[in-house]
Design an enzyme around this catalytic site. Structure first.
Site, PDB file in Angstrom:
ATOM      1  N   TYR A  33       5.099 -15.782  -9.853  1.00 59.27           N
ATOM      2  CA  TYR A  33       5.719 -15.622  -8.541  1.00 59.27           C
ATOM      3  C   TYR A  33       5.963 -16.988  -7.907  1.00 59.27           C
ATOM      4  O   TYR A  33       5.273 -17.950  -8.232  1.00 59.27           O
ATOM      5  CB  TYR A  33       4.819 -14.798  -7.625  1.00 59.27           C
ATOM      6  CG  TYR A  33       4.704 -13.333  -7.972  1.00 59.27           C
ATOM      7  CD1 TYR A  33       5.567 -12.733  -8.881  1.00 59.27           C
ATOM      8  CD2 TYR A  33       3.716 -12.538  -7.392  1.00 59.27           C
ATOM      9  CE1 TYR A  33       5.442 -11.390  -9.201  1.00 59.27           C
ATOM     10  CE2 TYR A  33       3.589 -11.194  -7.709  1.00 59.27           C
ATOM     11  CZ  TYR A  33       4.452 -10.625  -8.617  1.00 59.27           C
ATOM     12  OH  TYR A  33       4.324  -9.293  -8.920  1.00 59.27           O
ATOM     13  N   GLY A 223      11.963  -1.119  -0.575  1.00 53.19           N
ATOM     14  CA  GLY A 223      12.459  -1.054   0.804  1.00 53.19           C
ATOM     15  C   GLY A 223      13.433   0.069   1.061  1.00 53.19           C
ATOM     16  O   GLY A 223      13.811   0.317   2.214  1.00 53.19           O
ATOM     17  N   LEU A 225      12.944   3.229   0.922  1.00 55.34           N
ATOM     18  CA  LEU A 225      12.352   4.357   1.633  1.00 55.34           C
ATOM     19  C   LEU A 225      12.149   4.086   3.116  1.00 55.34           C
ATOM     20  O   LEU A 225      11.560   4.896   3.823  1.00 55.34           O
ATOM     21  CB  LEU A 225      11.034   4.760   0.971  1.00 55.34           C
ATOM     22  CG  LEU A 225      11.204   5.591  -0.303  1.00 55.34           C
ATOM     23  CD1 LEU A 225       9.893   5.706  -1.066  1.00 55.34           C
ATOM     24  CD2 LEU A 225      11.754   6.979   0.025  1.00 55.34           C
ATOM     25  N   GLY A 227      14.817   3.939   4.741  1.00 52.69           N
ATOM     26  CA  GLY A 227      16.008   4.647   5.189  1.00 52.69           C
ATOM     27  C   GLY A 227      17.089   3.741   5.721  1.00 52.69           C
ATOM     28  O   GLY A 227      18.131   4.204   6.202  1.00 52.69           O
TER      29      GLY A 227
END
Length: 330
Positions: A33, A223, A225, A227
């Site tokens: 990372y 991300g 979910l 919406g």
């Protein structure tokens, strides 16, 4: 995952402060990372976490988790990380652990994980299995586990875990542990969310019967979910999808239909979709922890509001009904 890349150090430290002050104690990173992955930034996530822990003086109050990378990766070949000879063998693991300890500025790592298998796992992110023969020189799981055991016996690692594994892989680790008297893996870090419940089909029983805790990553499905994407099939500027093309697969038409159903369900119960999604993952009996990879402190502030939320049995049944209508959309 984004610290030192998409997320600068100031925002990363603000997130770490907020998380710790809110009662969060598990901080998970990896040697490769941040994302987007690059030779120029590789290792910065561990360095940022290490500097924060040292400045706050909280080493004995946090669980530090990191990962060793194997050969190959869907996001790039990572040739800059120990070269083309990178394997899950003794030499590579010894080098990887020393490098992570240095970057994290610590004497030990609480949870050391294999980031992904060395062998190809053709069901990862797919709905079917394809057979691929093992490549020449593949490191046996027994050898990997023996090398990891050395990091435990030396005191540099407390516990071991695997990531992105299959039921066969977990079984192989468990069997090797029993045959050779080596430490058991205690966690499995796989993707799990309302849109991705594949874990339940083969690994949940392992988790429950063998006390193998799921550390669920991507509980908000990158991300989506939240919406926030509506009916669009395009990434939002500045989002992780805009930085990493691999995340674009999360925006398929099938996924958007399922997301729409979950958004409506959450609203009908007076909830934010993200909070419902996080609470659903957290309250599963096989879940040990939930990872939220916020890119900005404002996102973490929103996620933290789901900590004490418990979904009713009525709502869980409704969630399962949506899942049955839109099972694991690709």
């Amino acid at each position: 995952m984004t610290f030192g890349g998409q997320t600068d150090e100031a925002d990363a430290r603000a997130q770490l402060d907020l998380a710790f002050d809110s009662g969060i104690t598990l901080f998970d990173t990896a040697e490769n990372y941040p994302t987007p992955l690059s030779a120029q930034t590789q290792g910065r996530s561990e360095e940022i976490l290490g500097r924060w822990i040292r400045s706050r003086g909280v080493r004995d109050r946090v669980i530090v988790a990191t990962k060793v990378a194997g050969p190959g990766n869907a996001a790039g070949d990572l040739h800059y990380l120990r070269g083309d000879a990178r394997r899950l063998d003794r030499a590579n693991i010894r080098q990887a652990i020393e490098d992570s300890l240095r970057r994290l500025d610590t004497d030990y790592i609480d949870l050391y994980q294999v980031h992904w298998p060395e062998r190809p796992v053709t069901t990862h992110g797919r709905a079917r299995y394809s057979y691929l023969p093992d490549s020449a020189g593949l490191t046996p799981i027994e050898e990997t586990l023996a090398a990891l055991a050395e990091t435990v016996s030396s005191g540099k690692v407390r516990q071991l875990g695997v990531c992105n594994e299959s039921p066969w892989g977990v079984c192989a680790y468990m069997a090797a542990s029993q045959r050779q008297g080596l430490p058991r893996v205690v966690t499995i870090q796989n993707g799990y969310s309302l849109l991705d419940r594949d874990f339940e089909l083969g690994l949940a029983e392992f988790a429950m019967r063998e006390r193998l805790g799921l550390i669920a990553y991507s509980p908000l499905a990158g991300g989506t979910l939240t919406g926030k994407y509506g009916s669009e099939l395009k990434p939002i500027p500045g989002s992780r999808s805009s930085h990493s093309p691999a995340f674009l697969r999360r925006l398929s038409a099938a996924r958007l239909r399922a997301i729409g159903a979950y958004v409506e369900l959450a609203r009908a119960h007076g909830l934010e979709t993200a909070h419902m999604a996080l609470a659903f993952v957290r309250q599963q009996p096989f879940t040990a922890s939930v990872l939220t990879g916020a890119s900005h402190v404002s996102q973490l502030q929103g996620n933290l509001r789901a900590i004490d939320l418990t979904l009713s049995q009525e709502l869980v049944k409704a969630i399962n009904a949506v899942h049955d209508a839109h099972p694991n959309p690709r």
